[in-house]
Design a protein around this motif. Sequence first.
Motif, PDB file in Angstrom:
ATOM      1  N   LYS A 777     -54.770  92.561 106.027  1.00  0.00           N
ATOM      2  CA  LYS A 777     -55.576  93.653 106.564  1.00  0.00           C
ATOM      3  C   LYS A 777     -55.891  94.689 105.497  1.00  0.00           C
ATOM      4  N   TYR A 780     -58.476  93.337 103.002  1.00  0.00           N
ATOM      5  CA  TYR A 780     -59.841  93.328 103.541  1.00  0.00           C
ATOM      6  C   TYR A 780     -60.414  94.735 103.609  1.00  0.00           C
ATOM      7  N   ARG A 783     -61.475  95.746 100.048  1.00  0.00           N
ATOM      8  CA  ARG A 783     -62.704  95.082  99.613  1.00  0.00           C
ATOM      9  C   ARG A 783     -63.896  95.463 100.480  1.00  0.00           C
ATOM     10  N   ARG A 784     -63.622  95.902 101.696  1.00  0.00           N
ATOM     11  CA  ARG A 784     -64.697  96.422 102.537  1.00  0.00           C
ATOM     12  C   ARG A 784     -65.350  97.642 101.899  1.00  0.00           C
ATOM     13  N   SER A 888     -62.843  82.454 102.669  1.00  0.00           N
ATOM     14  CA  SER A 888     -62.461  83.771 103.173  1.00  0.00           C
ATOM     15  C   SER A 888     -62.987  84.885 102.270  1.00  0.00           C
ATOM     16  N   LEU A 893     -65.287  87.748 104.145  1.00  0.00           N
ATOM     17  CA  LEU A 893     -65.168  89.118 103.648  1.00  0.00           C
ATOM     18  C   LEU A 893     -66.523  89.816 103.606  1.00  0.00           C
ATOM     19  N   TYR A 896     -67.333  90.752 107.132  1.00  0.00           N
ATOM     20  CA  TYR A 896     -66.490  91.875 107.537  1.00  0.00           C
ATOM     21  C   TYR A 896     -66.989  93.181 106.931  1.00  0.00           C
ATOM     22  N   SER A 897     -67.436  93.133 105.675  1.00  0.00           N
ATOM     23  CA  SER A 897     -67.932  94.356 105.024  1.00  0.00           C
ATOM     24  C   SER A 897     -69.222  94.834 105.662  1.00  0.00           C
TER      25      SER A 897
END
Length: 983
Positions: A777, A780, A783-784, A888, A893, A896-897
């Motif tokens: 978590k 991520y 990197r978000r 991933s 990723l 997610y971003s």
Amino acid sequence: MKQQQRHEFRPSWDLCREVPYIQDEQMPKKRVQFLKWFSCAIVGMLVFVLALLSKTSFLLLITFGNNQTKIICSEQKPTALLGIGFVLVGSSVLLLLKSTWKFIFKSATMPSKKTLFWVLCVEFLVALGAAVLTIVAMPHFDIVTNVMILNSVSILSSVFQVVAECLAKERKRLIMLPVCSIFLIVTGYVLFAISYLAFESSLAINISVGLAIVGTIFVSVNWWENYSTLFAVSFLEDISRDIAQSRNVVCIISSLVRILVTSAVVGAYVPLSGQEWKLVKLVFETVVVSLVAIQIASSALCRWFVVVACKMHALRRSFVLPMYLASITVLAVFLVPTTVRLPKSNQTSTCFDNFQPKSSDEWLLLMLTDAIRTLNTRDIVVHKKTGGLVCLGCSALSWWLGLMLSTVYIWYLKIHRIERTQDLFVRRMYEGAFLEQSMLLNTRFEIRKRIKEKKCAKETIRVFLCATMWHETYDEMMKIIISMFRLDKYRPKTKEQHDVEFEFHIYFDDAFKDVDNGRHANEYAEILVDVIKEVYTIFSEEDPCTFKQKAALPRQKIINTPYGGRLEYTLPKGNLMMVHLKDKTLIRHKKRWSQIMYLYYILGWSLNRQYFKKLKAGEELDSLKENLKKDKENTYILALDGDTDFQPSAVMLLIDRLKLYPEVGAACGRIHPTGTGPMVWYQKFEYAVGHWLQKTAEHVFGCVLCSPGCFSLFRGAALMDNNVMKRYTTKASEASHYVQYDQGEDRWLCTLLLQQGWRVEYNAASDAYTNAPQDFKEFYNQRRRWGPSTMANTIDLLGSGGLTSQRNSSISKLYILYQIISMAASILGPATICLMISGDLVKQKTFLTPSGLFLIGMVVLYIITAALHPQEFSLVIYGLLYFLCIPSGYLLLVIYSIVNLNNVTWGTRETGSQAKTTTVDTIKKKVMNATCCKCPCLESEDLSEKTLPAETITKTEKPHISLETQRDHEFQLSPHQSKCDHK
């Protein structure tokens, strides 16, 4: 009284301590030292072998042009002369291509007319001298003379050294070396003339001897620039300065002049000597073209490995020594096989039209025998004239010793740790016919007395280490504090150490909490105070004697400030440390605003404001401007994170880079992620690949786009430049601002520097270690932030690409194109992963598919790159996990971003559970110790750990508070209710 006696009695039995592990600078391991020694030996051997190949192939071409040789018939001699011409212009062609490339994509400054005229005259003389010497004169001489006469081109360099050292009033024993060199070279000229004119006089020989001497003198003008600034002649200094600014155009002009003059000499000499060009093509397709190719390739490679040797600081054993031995070894190669004869069956004719050797051994034997024939056919050898032989040998020895004495200064040359090639060698390229002579004479010459004066006149560099903290754990705080104390120990604040001064600042975000009676320091601030006390005690114990009393903590200042509070410490070696505790109700928090805070405090308040005071005091305006400019150039800020671990040598490498190169505005080091678990393993390989390939490519092709805020050194003048520091204070008001300004502040700051014309560099030897996210978590969330901010800043830079390439000489339009392609590849990354996942590797049961070949290519690329970094080669083990996580990292990723663009929180260290757990664990440990020991002395505080009272400075007087009391009362500070707002 009884209780105090118990406390005094305790140190006699409670001697064991729990201290943090402090890792000092490590000496290289034996295998690393052996690897370095082995690498230097390999480079030195390559330099020697390549110099041998270059010189041997060139001398064979000269031999082919001699009328006494039989390998090429007399009517085909122009072939050899044409090959010599190609060798002469080979380096000029390479220089022309390199300079044209830089002219198109980098600097295109034009020289003045005066400089242009000077360059044309000098290059014409050098090109004419080289062509006349090698094409007209040397084919008439024997192999011994041809090997050694090239060393006489150092004649004018020796003269320039004598003049420069006399003007500098250097010591006599240093002046005597170039004086002896002049004497030996002139003696070689005299003996050379006697050996030919007195024993084998003829019109052709007499003309050749005179042309050879004049040609070597003309060629020796080539290295005038190495001494131009030492004569205190304004004309030469102006020309040198202008050439340095317009180097690309000057190199283009000089290359063209060399090519034209050499072509003219070759084209004119063949018909003037009664020869024709008819049969050139027939022979040129065979051995001559091979020798020309070998000579040009070996010369270029030798020059490259010489530069590598200098970068490795193996100047003596891998550069100077191989170059000195090259001439002697070549001479031995030609003289040793004098007894070898051609096979009888093939001796009827050795011309190319009648005789073709069947093997490489026959070729080599034929060429060596033909070369030695130039010596055996001389009258002094045939009739064994002792006087002529002595003159021949002494002239060869005199020239060789003359070259050694004229370049012996290189043996003692000091090379900086990150010396650039343009600062080590005066000219950009070598001379094809004079490889070892040009490399030696082209090496920078310095007057020793001036070197000492420069050392004494060095200005002090002030480095401010600024670390930003927010919710770090005990272990993370321990890393940065130990690193700072290590640096304090490395550079004490004394009169003897004045080259670099350090000052330490820690900016602690959100350091206060609400309690019943106001705002007090929170548990994170308490942990930091404990860490500083613990580390200070360790570093102040110079004598670890059991009976010695523990060192007391020095006087500290606890200062109420408009932004919260400040602690000031004097470290064991005299340097100052300040801890700025920020209250988020009084000043903006988060990392960028902490950076803005220390930028304005250090560069604005501390640096700039003092000059305004001096101006009001009546000091001269011009001197104040000059001093302020110097202070800006010599003030550096080292940006750090609250968990960075580094050694002093890493900081000094970055300082050296900014000191040596004034155009560099920022420099970063090699960041190593630390921690445990699969998530950290993935990041270790990812960081390694990013530094091995991406950071290095950006550094070489243009500029580094992101100098990470966890370990980067910035120049004060660059930060204070227009549109940098002031624009960095812009408050985010649009959606794109939140992404670019607050999510990736270090990348945005570098973008501002690049757009203003400053260069950002990468130093792979400067290592720093920082904690990496250990769970999925947190990774991520980190990197978000990084992904969208990287894209936003790159788009910003590409949008101003035309203007940036004009302002910044390190960013070319081709580099902008490279970044466009890189951006397109990043955008297409998710689609590429989808194609790989949906590929038919399993269905086809083979890797010979586009996806399989792509995967194989990446694996091979990473393995080769890791092999070039042997100390980090073990990281390839984590490469398997990296490849497994590609879907991933490159697909999920990204999604997610994108779907979390509305989330502008930091993403890491959002909770204080770790710090609270550490505090609770410490309390439990003390309780358990007290319970188990049942010792009355543990029921109260240890009075044996005495500390000096801390000084509190506020607007109103307060009583002195000790550090222990401060900690027990939650470090109560009542900050002034005034905001420090940056807009």
